[in-house]
Scaffold this motif. Structure first.
Motif, mmCIF file in Angstrom:
data_model
loop_
_atom_site.group_PDB
_atom_site.id
_atom_site.type_symbol
_atom_site.label_atom_id
_atom_site.label_comp_id
_atom_site.label_asym_id
_atom_site.label_seq_id
_atom_site.Cartn_x
_atom_site.Cartn_y
_atom_site.Cartn_z
ATOM 1 N N GLU A 252 162.746 81.070 84.322
ATOM 2 C CA GLU A 252 162.165 82.468 84.974
ATOM 3 C C GLU A 252 161.164 82.717 84.180
ATOM 4 O O GLU A 252 161.083 82.295 83.083
ATOM 5 N N MET A 253 160.062 83.224 84.884
ATOM 6 C CA MET A 253 158.685 83.471 84.805
ATOM 7 C C MET A 253 158.412 84.664 84.927
ATOM 8 O O MET A 253 157.866 84.871 86.425
ATOM 9 N N ASP A 254 158.612 85.892 84.271
ATOM 10 C CA ASP A 254 158.574 87.152 84.814
ATOM 11 C C ASP A 254 159.531 87.346 85.849
ATOM 12 O O ASP A 254 160.755 87.387 85.867
ATOM 13 N N ASP A 255 158.777 87.615 87.024
ATOM 14 C CA ASP A 255 159.696 88.109 88.131
ATOM 15 C C ASP A 255 159.872 86.825 89.049
ATOM 16 O O ASP A 255 160.128 86.905 90.357
ATOM 17 N N ARG A 256 159.504 85.545 88.652
ATOM 18 C CA ARG A 256 159.549 84.538 89.612
ATOM 19 C C ARG A 256 160.033 83.307 88.892
ATOM 20 O O ARG A 256 159.989 83.412 87.486
ATOM 21 N N GLY A 257 160.573 82.118 89.544
ATOM 22 C CA GLY A 257 161.070 81.136 88.810
ATOM 23 C C GLY A 257 162.034 80.438 89.761
ATOM 24 O O GLY A 257 162.164 80.520 91.138
ATOM 25 N N GLY A 258 162.871 79.525 89.412
ATOM 26 C CA GLY A 258 163.911 78.907 90.268
ATOM 27 C C GLY A 258 164.668 77.957 89.314
ATOM 28 O O GLY A 258 164.960 78.424 88.362
ATOM 29 N N LYS A 259 165.297 77.033 89.969
ATOM 30 C CA LYS A 259 166.434 76.459 89.377
ATOM 31 C C LYS A 259 166.172 74.542 89.149
ATOM 32 O O LYS A 259 165.569 74.085 90.235
ATOM 33 N N ILE A 260 166.417 74.065 88.139
ATOM 34 C CA ILE A 260 166.475 72.639 87.973
ATOM 35 C C ILE A 260 167.796 72.293 87.859
ATOM 36 O O ILE A 260 168.556 72.636 87.098
#
Length: 388
Positions: A252-260
């Protein structure tokens, strides 16, 4: 042949007179309607008996529950029925306690590395660790995504590292100075560009370096990025039915991100299975200095028996059997010749024989012989076993 009177009695017993009298006054349409009503009543009765009897027909929901195929349940819910029997051969990751500690270290290391990589506030968390079938995992990957085939060089086997599209676009947005837009980034239906693939490769290499450092207390292993694919069919590194460990990391980077997602087949981690079966308290890896100190103290205080060997010689068995009181065995030794001190089968040092009062004594004349097996030899054996 029965007479008229006997036929009347039989008819009364079977109720034929009532049936005949009831149908004699009916028309053909009424008889047909009565017969249809009787057949319908018989069918309903049989259906009622079948619902409570052993030959009851199962509906679709009951069949799905029996087989374990229920689309309404989530992936983390324990399976039942035939699906539970099929997946019973999967080895639970809980039997490998060290694996969870390794990936806890990966979470902390990746948090620091990605913060330095992006110069942004990055939070890495571990969603879950689970056992899956390799074929089921490939079919469940949401596309588009980047599938990285990684090779564990010391283990001589492969694994998968999957990065979903939302994380790729979020990372590119951060690295190239994009605006902080909340919510999910809209993914266009197009292949990834060269710049996007290059930036994704740099991020994957950072994760692989952290994975190497996370495994370092357990074993030395280097993860090399072999190739990057966007089609799961080209990332088949194992048979579909083989079991694997799936680790899901959320970035997570503030309000954005994803999954690995990191997928390691059991065949890949087989060389370090013994190390992963070990259990350590907290973050303590490798040697325990407290236990080493205690063991050394007990060894120093242990009692050992030392033999002073004056002389050894070989005699024929016939001469030994013919010995009798009064026979003399000559030792070719002078009083000043050294005596060997031995503990078991290990020769320790040499000494000069003498006496103190009424006791025979020996005086050590040179230092102890160096041990044949040292701690360095044990460490070399451990490294050889880990590298095998």
């Amino acid at each position: 042949m029965a007479g008229p009177t006997e036929q009347d009695k039989l008819a009364e017993e079977w109720g034929l007179d009532d049936a005949g009298s009831s149908t004699d006054n009916m028309t053909d349409e009424q008889r047909a309607a009565a017969a249809a009503a009787e057949w319908a009543a018989m069918i309903e009765g049989e259906a009622g008996e079948a619902e409570g009897g052993p030959d009851r027909v199962l509906n679709q929901d009951e069949i799905d529950s029996l087989l374990g195929f229920d689309a309404s349940i989530g992936s983390n819910v324990e399976l039942t029925g035939v699906q539970a029997l099929i997946n019973s051969a999967l080895v639970s990751y809980e039997r490998l306690p060290m694996l969870e500690i390794v990936f806890d270290r990966l979470v902390r290391l990746a948090t620091t590395s990605l913060r330095n990589f992006t110069s942004d506030n990055v939070e890495v968390t571990m969603d879950s660790i689970s056992s899956v079938r390799f074929g089921d995992y490939l079919n469940s990957i949401p596309l588009p995504a980047i599938l990285s085939v990684i090779k564990a060089e010391e283990w001589e086997n492969y694994g998968l590292l999957t990065v979903d599209s939302s994380l790729i676009y979020s990372m590119i947005d951060v690295l190239l100075g994009g605006r902080r837009v909340g919510g999910n980034i809209r993914v266009e239906g197009r292949p990834y560009t060269t710049i996007e693939m290059a930036l994704a490769r740099r991020m994957i290499e950072v994760i692989l370096e952290d994975t190497h450092r996370a495994f370092e207390p357990v074993t030395q292993v280097n993860f090399k990025l072999e190739r990057m694919e966007t089609n799961p069919r080209f990332a088949a590194i194992s048979r579909p039915g083989n079991a694997a460990i799936l680790i899901e990391l959320r970035i997570e980077m503030d309000d954005r991100g994803g999954k690995i997602e990191i997928l390691l087949p059991y065949a890949t981690i087989e060389p370090i299975r013994e190390q992963l079966l070990q259990m350590f308290m907290g973050e303590k890896f490798g040697r325990d200095p407290i236990w080493e100190g205690h063991l050394a103290t007990e060894i120093y205080s242990a009692d050992v028996e030392i033999e002073a060997v004056l002389h050894e010689q070989d005699l024929p068995l016939s001469r030994v059997l013919s010995m009798k009181p009064g026979d003399t065995v000559m030792f070719e030794r002078a009083p000043t010749d050294p005596v060997r001190l031995r503990c078991g089968d290990v020769e320790l040092t040499e000494a000069i024989m003498g006496h103190i009062g009424n006791h025979v004594s020996v005086r050590v004349t040179r230092p102890l012989n160096p041990p044949r097996v040292t701690m360095a030899a044990f460490e070399a054996i451990d490294e050889k076993m880990e590298g095998r």
